[in-house]
Design an enzyme around this catalytic site. Structure first.
Site, PDB file in Angstrom:
ATOM      1  N   ARG A  53      -1.741 -27.595 -19.947  1.00 38.26           N
ATOM      2  CA  ARG A  53      -2.397 -27.643 -21.252  1.00 38.26           C
ATOM      3  C   ARG A  53      -1.597 -26.884 -22.296  1.00 38.26           C
ATOM      4  NH1 ARG A  53      -8.211 -27.356 -18.712  1.00 38.26           N
ATOM      5  NH2 ARG A  53      -8.991 -29.447 -19.174  1.00 38.26           N
ATOM      6  N   HIS A  95     -10.961 -31.389 -12.005  1.00 38.12           N
ATOM      7  CA  HIS A  95     -10.514 -32.480 -11.140  1.00 38.12           C
ATOM      8  C   HIS A  95     -11.012 -33.837 -11.633  1.00 38.12           C
ATOM      9  CE1 HIS A  95      -9.581 -29.958  -7.261  1.00 38.12           C
ATOM     10  NE2 HIS A  95      -8.844 -29.622  -8.300  1.00 38.12           N
ATOM     11  N   LYS A 113      -8.357 -30.466  -2.970  1.00 41.73           N
ATOM     12  CA  LYS A 113      -9.704 -30.204  -2.531  1.00 41.73           C
ATOM     13  C   LYS A 113     -10.193 -28.905  -3.151  1.00 41.73           C
ATOM     14  CE  LYS A 113      -7.209 -28.982   0.370  1.00 41.73           C
ATOM     15  NZ  LYS A 113      -5.892 -28.379  -0.035  1.00 41.73           N
ATOM     16  N   ASP A 194     -14.021 -23.337  -2.267  1.00 42.39           N
ATOM     17  CA  ASP A 194     -12.636 -22.950  -1.992  1.00 42.39           C
ATOM     18  C   ASP A 194     -12.345 -22.877  -0.496  1.00 42.39           C
ATOM     19  OD1 ASP A 194     -10.288 -21.486  -3.816  1.00 42.39           O
ATOM     20  OD2 ASP A 194     -12.049 -22.121  -4.930  1.00 42.39           O
TER      21      ASP A 194
END
Length: 343
Positions: A53, A95, A113, A194
């Protein structure tokens, strides 16, 4: 496991001719750096672009890894005609947006993930990929690991009889700073997404989606889970006792026990390089990994194999399996009272 679906668009891709696969990396954090480093060591892969970004972050990352193009906008990366596939390594909360942007541009995606924050977002991505015939896979490297694949094959072949119990854990003393992403509900913080995604995915690789989900947790003042226990149950009578923690270091091991024996995986079970099979009445048998690839290279290699074969879903990491794991994670969050702003 489901079989991969074939897309005419994928068959027309340069990757279907066996050429070098050109990766674009979307994000510049630690996992993006590790993935880039490992993929660059593959003879048939290149990392040709990176996006962040901020221009400064993208340029610093590109300079560190010798990547030819750096973009300060995600849209520029997914529009790059030299990028064959996009690796999404943003925080969990981005995501859905990042992977969706790439899919909408027709770019195949490998998404870190946990796949998304919840099953609603995951369903949206899977639907978009299937509607457009574009490859999409969760970066569940465990499922691509040859040792785990061999273990699952032995279980399916009845080496330990009918599965009765699965035990797996993943924990380490996590950050105490309330400003850290692991403590921030807006970023999908907590132990479950996580760390807990690994024990859950491991159990579901062997047993499929559970019929019953129970859970308890210690929550932080910010509202994320710090120490979570899960008990999953199946109509077969099998159970899985799984834990994840940001308050204590755990063994990070896994055991699968059946009517005919058990399989033990050592610390770091989710990227194991060996396991031990104990058949009832017999001595232990150790299985180890063959030479070749390692770590995150296995998932990258599976993506590239799928692209060259014209498959839009991986048989090793099927999208239906990813959705099933997300449903379980949602159920656990429901039981322990964790809510994200995006739910």
């Amino acid at each position: 496991m489901t079989t991969g679906q074939t897309s005419q668009a994928s068959q027309a891709s340069p990757t279907s001719r066996g050429d070098t696969v050109r990766w674009g990396v979307l994000a510049t954090g630690g996992i993006a750096a590790r993935f880039t480093e490992e993929v660059q060591r593959l003879a048939d892969a290149e990392v040709v672009a990176v996006a962040s970004r901020s221009d400064a972050s993208a340029k610093e990352f590109a300079g560190r890894f010798g990547i030819p193009r750096a973009y300060g906008e995600w849209s520029a990366l997914v529009a790059d005609p030299e990028v064959d596939v996009v690796y999404v390594a943003t925080p969990h909360s981005a995501h859905r947006t990042a992977a969706g942007l790439a899919l909408a541009a027709g770019k195949p995606v490998l998404c870190e993930k946990p796949f998304t924050l919840n099953v609603r977002e995951a369903t949206e991505l899977v639907s978009l990929a299937r509607e457009r015939g574009v490859f999409l896979m969760e970066a569940m490297w465990t499922y691509c690991n040859p040792v785990i694949r061999r273990m699952a094959e032995l279980v399916r072949d009845g080496a330990i009889g009918d599965i009765q119990t699965v035990q797996a854990d993943f924990g380490f003393p996590g950050p105490t700073d309330p400003g850290h992403r692991l403590r921030d509900p807006a970023l999908g913080g907590g132990a479950l997404l996580d760390l807990g995604v690994y024990p859950v995915s491991f159990a579901q690789l062997l047993l499929g989606e559970p019929d019953r989900v129970q859970a308890d947790a210690l929550l932080s003042p910010e509202g994320v889970d710090l120490n979570t226990g899960m008990l999953l149950g199946w109509e077969s009578g099998a159970t899985a006792l799984l834990t994840c923690s940001l308050t204590a270091g755990t063994p990070v091991t896994a055991t699968v026990s059946g009517t005919g024996g058990r399989i033990e995986l050592p610390s770091g079970f989710f990227h194991a390089d060996r396991f031990v099979l104990h058949r009832n009445g017999a001595g232990p048998e150790e299985f180890t990994a063959d030479g070749g690839l390692y770590g995150l290279q296995y998932e990258a290699a599976e993506v590239m194999r799928c692209l060259r074969a014209g498959e839009t879903e991986s048989p090793l990491v099927p999208l239906d399996g990813t959705l099933a794991v997300m449903r379980t994670l949602d159920a656990v969050r429901d039981r322990i009272g964790v809510r994200f702003p995006m739910d």
